[in-house]
Design an enzyme around this catalytic site. Structure first.
Site, PDB file in Angstrom:
ATOM      1  N   ASN A  12       0.924  -1.166  -0.047  1.00  0.00           N
ATOM      2  CA  ASN A  12       0.080   0.084  -0.027  1.00  0.00           C
ATOM      3  C   ASN A  12       0.918   1.076   0.176  1.00  0.00           C
ATOM      4  O   ASN A  12       1.647   1.599   1.150  1.00  0.00           O
ATOM      5  CB  ASN A  12      -0.699   0.036   1.221  1.00  0.00           C
ATOM      6  CG  ASN A  12      -1.819   1.299   1.447  1.00  0.00           C
ATOM      7  OD1 ASN A  12      -2.031   2.177   0.549  1.00  0.00           O
ATOM      8  ND2 ASN A  12      -2.601   1.380   2.624  1.00  0.00           N
ATOM      9  N   LYS A  14       0.161   4.226  -0.515  1.00  0.00           N
ATOM     10  CA  LYS A  14      -0.474   5.305   0.217  1.00  0.00           C
ATOM     11  C   LYS A  14      -0.007   6.617  -0.600  1.00  0.00           C
ATOM     12  O   LYS A  14      -0.129   6.504  -1.939  1.00  0.00           O
ATOM     13  CB  LYS A  14      -0.053   5.320   1.540  1.00  0.00           C
ATOM     14  CG  LYS A  14      -0.411   4.298   2.504  1.00  0.00           C
ATOM     15  CD  LYS A  14      -0.251   4.590   3.862  1.00  0.00           C
ATOM     16  CE  LYS A  14      -0.433   3.083   4.617  1.00  0.00           C
ATOM     17  NZ  LYS A  14      -0.264   3.380   5.997  1.00  0.00           N
ATOM     18  N   HIS A 104      -9.569   0.908   4.776  1.00  0.00           N
ATOM     19  CA  HIS A 104      -8.147   0.942   5.501  1.00  0.00           C
ATOM     20  C   HIS A 104      -8.342   2.022   6.648  1.00  0.00           C
ATOM     21  O   HIS A 104      -9.332   2.732   6.605  1.00  0.00           O
ATOM     22  CB  HIS A 104      -7.300   1.513   4.543  1.00  0.00           C
ATOM     23  CG  HIS A 104      -5.809   1.634   5.055  1.00  0.00           C
ATOM     24  ND1 HIS A 104      -5.444   2.618   6.042  1.00  0.00           N
ATOM     25  CD2 HIS A 104      -4.665   0.795   4.998  1.00  0.00           C
ATOM     26  CE1 HIS A 104      -4.290   2.614   6.297  1.00  0.00           C
ATOM     27  NE2 HIS A 104      -3.722   1.486   5.828  1.00  0.00           N
ATOM     28  N   GLU A 106      -7.046   4.348   7.639  1.00  0.00           N
ATOM     29  CA  GLU A 106      -6.983   5.814   7.315  1.00  0.00           C
ATOM     30  C   GLU A 106      -8.317   6.087   6.636  1.00  0.00           C
ATOM     31  O   GLU A 106      -8.447   7.380   6.696  1.00  0.00           O
ATOM     32  CB  GLU A 106      -5.596   6.158   6.598  1.00  0.00           C
ATOM     33  CG  GLU A 106      -4.688   6.199   7.238  1.00  0.00           C
ATOM     34  CD  GLU A 106      -3.147   5.506   6.624  1.00  0.00           C
ATOM     35  OE1 GLU A 106      -3.231   5.436   5.514  1.00  0.00           O
ATOM     36  OE2 GLU A 106      -2.400   4.903   7.421  1.00  0.00           O
ATOM     37  N   GLU A 176      -5.291  -5.115  10.836  1.00  0.00           N
ATOM     38  CA  GLU A 176      -4.411  -4.138  10.855  1.00  0.00           C
ATOM     39  C   GLU A 176      -4.614  -3.429  11.981  1.00  0.00           C
ATOM     40  O   GLU A 176      -5.711  -2.675  12.166  1.00  0.00           O
ATOM     41  CB  GLU A 176      -4.483  -3.241   9.700  1.00  0.00           C
ATOM     42  CG  GLU A 176      -4.014  -3.594   8.405  1.00  0.00           C
ATOM     43  CD  GLU A 176      -3.400  -2.699   7.151  1.00  0.00           C
ATOM     44  OE1 GLU A 176      -2.221  -2.818   6.967  1.00  0.00           O
ATOM     45  OE2 GLU A 176      -4.274  -1.786   7.058  1.00  0.00           O
ATOM     46  N   GLY A 182       2.264   2.186  10.766  1.00  0.00           N
ATOM     47  CA  GLY A 182       3.224   3.493  10.584  1.00  0.00           C
ATOM     48  C   GLY A 182       3.794   3.939  11.943  1.00  0.00           C
ATOM     49  O   GLY A 182       4.441   4.681  11.877  1.00  0.00           O
ATOM     50  N   SER A 222       3.538  -2.078  10.372  1.00  0.00           N
ATOM     51  CA  SER A 222       4.735  -1.959  10.671  1.00  0.00           C
ATOM     52  C   SER A 222       5.416  -3.441  10.277  1.00  0.00           C
ATOM     53  O   SER A 222       6.310  -4.005  11.237  1.00  0.00           O
ATOM     54  CB  SER A 222       4.949  -1.798  12.180  1.00  0.00           C
ATOM     55  OG  SER A 222       4.742  -0.536  12.383  1.00  0.00           O
TER      56      SER A 222
HETATM   57  P1  PGA Z   1       2.697   0.188   7.895  1.00  0.00           P
HETATM   58  O1  PGA Z   1       1.330   0.397   6.947  1.00  0.00           O
HETATM   59  O2  PGA Z   1       3.355  -0.917   7.096  1.00  0.00           O
HETATM   60  O3  PGA Z   1       3.533   1.589   7.398  1.00  0.00           O
HETATM   61  O4  PGA Z   1       2.320   0.219   9.285  1.00  0.00           O
HETATM   62  C1  PGA Z   1       0.506  -0.636   6.909  1.00  0.00           C
HETATM   63  C2  PGA Z   1      -0.669  -0.274   6.137  1.00  0.00           C
HETATM   64  O5  PGA Z   1      -1.300   0.917   6.514  1.00  0.00           O
HETATM   65  O6  PGA Z   1      -1.431  -0.804   5.419  1.00  0.00           O
END
Ligand code: PGA
Length: 260
Positions: A12, A14, A104, A106, A176, A182, A222
């Site tokens: 992803n 983003k 997601h 976000e 997740e 993140g 992460s």
């Molecule tokens: P990250 O994000 O690997 O940077 O923690 C995962 C995600 O949001 O799908």
């Protein structure tokens, strides 16, 4: 008995990279996909770069010579119409997407997407021939209040409500935990496995144990090359949804290799 589910690792990206960097990253992953063994790879670039990445992957009808697939990061639930700024499911298909990330965290927290909205989008994605990667996960406060099971159960049941078994088994679920996204704080393999098993149980109750046994459930939050193997060793973790580490071919392929 080891599962027959094909492992799937999705990147992803983003709202990162520019066109040249997106093309270069896609080309590098395609050229080196053999490092991922039999693991299915999916790249989810920003929407405006889907065409460029599709070109770099040499997609035709959603298939590429390397086998690397492409996905959207979001979509609208209608096939066309007066929805300024939105992208329709058939448009993603038109550009060669076979996957789309839905719900997601976000999208849920920053853009107000509810389980009901994710449910409508999930059905629209399936109707368009896309495989939805449906994201669920609890916040830190919810975990600390002991509400992880209740929150994830409500998200799974709400986001996947009303899907016939044949559709349900086409879905990919991504667990997740929001506190791990993140932040560099990965869930322990045991914490992740516990929720993955919960999700598989919910799918079994919605359809059947057989159907639930065929659904792929990714972990996200992460994931890095140095923690992927421990996650991959868990029986119900069928791959990863990777954010930050998917922006480097070495890291993304290193994670995928841990799942093969
Ligand atoms: P990250 O994000 O690997 O940077 O923690 C995962 C995600 O949001 O799908």
């Amino acid at each position: 008995m080891p599962s027959t589910r094909r492992k799937i690792v999705a990147g992803n990206w983003k709202m990162n990279l520019d066109r040249a960097a997106a093309e270069a990253l896609a080309s590098a992953v395609a050229a080196r996909q053999a490092e991922a063994g039999g693991v299915e790879l999916v790249l989810c670039p920003p929407g405006v770069y889907l065409a460029a990445v599709g070109g770099a992957l040499k997609l035709s009808g959603g298939r590429s010579p390397s086998g690397v697939a492409m996905g959207g990061q979001n979509m609208h639930d209608k096939v066309s119409g007066a929805f300024t700024g939105e992208v329709a499911p058939p448009m993603l298909v038109d550009l060669g997407c076979r996957y789309v990330i839905l719900g997601h965290s976000e999208r849920r927290t920053l853009f107000g997407e509810t389980d009901a909205a994710v449910n409508v989008k999930t059905k629209a994605a399936l109707a368009a021939g896309l495989t939805p990667i449906v994201c669920v996960g609890e916040s830190l406060a919810e975990r600390e209040e002991g509400r992880t099971q209740a929150v994830v159960s409500a998200q799974v049941n709400g986001s996947l409500a009303g899907l016939p078994p044949a559709d349900l088994e086409r879905v990919v679920v991504a667990y997740e935990p929001v506190w791990a996204i993140g932040t560099g704080k990965v869930a322990t393999p045991a914490q992740a496995q516990e929720v993955h098993a919960l999700i598989r149980g919910l799918l079994a109750a919605m359809a059947s144990p057989d159907v639930a046994g065929r659904v792929r459930i990714q972990y996200g939050g992460s994931v890095k090359p140095d923690n992927a193997a421990d996650l991959a060793s868990q029986p119900d973790i069928d791959g990863a949804l990777v954010g930050g580490a998917s922006l480097k071919a070495d890291d993304f392929l290193g994670i995928a290799a841990a799942f093969c």
